[in-house]
Design an enzyme around this catalytic site. Sequence first.
Site, PDB file in Angstrom:
ATOM      1  N   HIS A 169      29.149 -30.985 -11.190  1.00 15.64           N
ATOM      2  CA  HIS A 169      30.583 -31.212 -11.378  1.00 15.64           C
ATOM      3  C   HIS A 169      30.890 -32.618 -11.868  1.00 15.64           C
ATOM      4  O   HIS A 169      31.993 -33.144 -11.661  1.00 15.64           O
ATOM      5  CB  HIS A 169      31.361 -30.894 -10.089  1.00 15.64           C
ATOM      6  CG  HIS A 169      31.415 -29.421  -9.800  1.00 15.64           C
ATOM      7  ND1 HIS A 169      32.106 -28.890  -8.747  1.00 15.64           N
ATOM      8  CD2 HIS A 169      30.853 -28.367 -10.443  1.00 15.64           C
ATOM      9  CE1 HIS A 169      31.976 -27.571  -8.749  1.00 15.64           C
ATOM     10  NE2 HIS A 169      31.211 -27.236  -9.772  1.00 15.64           N
TER      11      HIS A 169
ATOM     12  N   ASN B 178      28.856 -24.856  -3.097  1.00 11.72           N
ATOM     13  CA  ASN B 178      29.377 -26.190  -3.380  1.00 11.72           C
ATOM     14  C   ASN B 178      29.474 -27.045  -2.119  1.00 11.72           C
ATOM     15  O   ASN B 178      29.671 -26.498  -1.028  1.00 11.72           O
ATOM     16  CB  ASN B 178      30.760 -26.083  -4.022  1.00 11.72           C
ATOM     17  CG  ASN B 178      30.692 -25.698  -5.478  1.00 11.72           C
ATOM     18  OD1 ASN B 178      29.821 -26.153  -6.197  1.00 11.72           O
ATOM     19  ND2 ASN B 178      31.608 -24.847  -5.921  1.00 11.72           N
TER      20      ASN B 178
ATOM     21  N   CYS C 224      24.900 -24.021 -11.209  1.00 12.88           N
ATOM     22  CA  CYS C 224      26.340 -24.091 -11.464  1.00 12.88           C
ATOM     23  C   CYS C 224      26.619 -23.325 -12.753  1.00 12.88           C
ATOM     24  O   CYS C 224      25.745 -23.201 -13.613  1.00 12.88           O
ATOM     25  CB  CYS C 224      26.779 -25.551 -11.599  1.00 12.88           C
ATOM     26  SG  CYS C 224      28.557 -25.772 -11.881  1.00 12.88           S
TER      27      CYS C 224
ATOM     28  N   ARG D 153      39.191 -24.611   2.726  1.00 11.48           N
ATOM     29  CA  ARG D 153      39.342 -25.079   1.346  1.00 11.48           C
ATOM     30  C   ARG D 153      40.736 -25.655   1.119  1.00 11.48           C
ATOM     31  O   ARG D 153      40.890 -26.711   0.494  1.00 11.48           O
ATOM     32  CB  ARG D 153      39.086 -23.928   0.374  1.00 11.48           C
ATOM     33  CG  ARG D 153      39.329 -24.321  -1.076  1.00 11.48           C
ATOM     34  CD  ARG D 153      39.073 -23.173  -2.013  1.00 11.48           C
ATOM     35  NE  ARG D 153      39.252 -23.597  -3.396  1.00 11.48           N
ATOM     36  CZ  ARG D 153      38.865 -22.874  -4.458  1.00 11.48           C
ATOM     37  NH1 ARG D 153      38.276 -21.708  -4.275  1.00 11.48           N
ATOM     38  NH2 ARG D 153      39.055 -23.314  -5.671  1.00 11.48           N
TER      39      ARG D 153
ATOM     40  N   TYR E 224      35.747 -30.982 -14.551  1.00 10.19           N
ATOM     41  CA  TYR E 224      35.775 -31.807 -13.340  1.00 10.19           C
ATOM     42  C   TYR E 224      35.900 -33.298 -13.650  1.00 10.19           C
ATOM     43  O   TYR E 224      36.262 -34.075 -12.770  1.00 10.19           O
ATOM     44  CB  TYR E 224      34.535 -31.544 -12.492  1.00 10.19           C
ATOM     45  CG  TYR E 224      34.541 -30.156 -11.903  1.00 10.19           C
ATOM     46  CD1 TYR E 224      35.159 -29.904 -10.691  1.00 10.19           C
ATOM     47  CD2 TYR E 224      33.960 -29.086 -12.579  1.00 10.19           C
ATOM     48  CE1 TYR E 224      35.194 -28.623 -10.157  1.00 10.19           C
ATOM     49  CE2 TYR E 224      33.993 -27.810 -12.062  1.00 10.19           C
ATOM     50  CZ  TYR E 224      34.615 -27.581 -10.845  1.00 10.19           C
ATOM     51  OH  TYR E 224      34.655 -26.319 -10.332  1.00 10.19           O
TER      52      TYR E 224
END
Length: 419
Positions: A195, A145, A165, A90, A242
């Site tokens: 998102h 995700n 989500c 990540r 987002y």
Amino acid sequence: MKIAVVGGGSTYTPELVDGFARLAGSLDVTELCLIDPAGSRLDVVGPYARRLMAHHGHPGTLTWTTDLDAGLTDAAVVVVQLRVGGQTARISDETFPLACGCVGQETTGAGGLAKALRTVPVVLDVAERAARLAAPGAWIVDFTNPVGIVTRALLDAGHKAVGLCNVAIGFQRRFAALLGVEPGAVTLDHVGLNHLTWERAAYVDGVDRLPELLAEHLDELAGPVQLPPSLLRLLGNVPSYYLRYFYAHDEVVREERDAPTRGQKVAEMETELLRMYADPALTTKPDLLAKRGGAFYSEAAVGLITSLLTGDGAVHAVNLRNGGHLPFLPDDAVIEVSARVDRDGPVAVKAPPVGPELSGLIAGVAAYEELAVRAAVHGGRDRVYAALLAHPLVGQHEYAEALTQRLLAANAEHLAWAR
């Protein structure tokens, strides 16, 4: 009834377990099985999750295993919440795009594509095993995700899946608090892609209260999504957080270059959470867990699973096939909208047409997601480049070329075809 949680060693799993223990009254959950290849994590998270179940007086059994096949066997629902490469990957997703002047984020842009490339093959393997071993007609609920891309890959492969989500349920709770009503009284017109969503209406007793919210609480709505109040007023809706990566891209890049990544912060939280979970006296959720992210995930997951198994017809914000709902997208695109859910799955709630101020961006990102699925399923440097070139946050040959090189180099250990 057995529910399997793939990625059950996550420090966030106790939030999901707490939700099932508190809220799954209409579901006869006899076993909640946590599955994770990281046995050392399971040895901490598992006993703590069992204590949570007992604290709430839930009669079901909490089990854990590193054996994927054993964990999936006879499950009525498989919840997928895994993270391939952990926080190390990540952090890479959040940093390598910055060298090209592009936003570093784990679910959108070049970082989001990197995560999709690592994740889709693993999730498809899980789904294929579930198709053989889980209970007949078992649902896959994907919280992994990038949810839209992963869900599309699952549906393209013929799996019985729905993506979830927590963005919409967060807005529902926020709007309800401002209006002074119970959260269940608020129904959202939630539209877009995972998102990449906007709240276009907030119905209470059939009346849209969003204009009232925008008029009376504009600053309170704009603050959490870190966008100018004037932008919300102009759009007449509330974008998700987002959208800041699109509406304020360069500002975000400047901020990211001078600050620790979200992954670094989460990694520190995880160390502390695991220390807390190891305390045999801990039987409730620590306050730190709320800062881990994914607010109201447990409520969203339990509500969706309840609708899928009982057919109660409740409305949830989910990822599903477009099927003509947004006429400017192909039918096989995966969108995120409010949908009525029963045993046969989700059906999008009819909503007003989407105007060009939203549809253009939705269409552009949907095209990228189609290319991202191809790259994740079939591999190949050219497919990665094509997906990046199509993404609205990249869109230039020079950037797409450089980001392709950086992405593949950073993920070589996870992508055999890229070595």
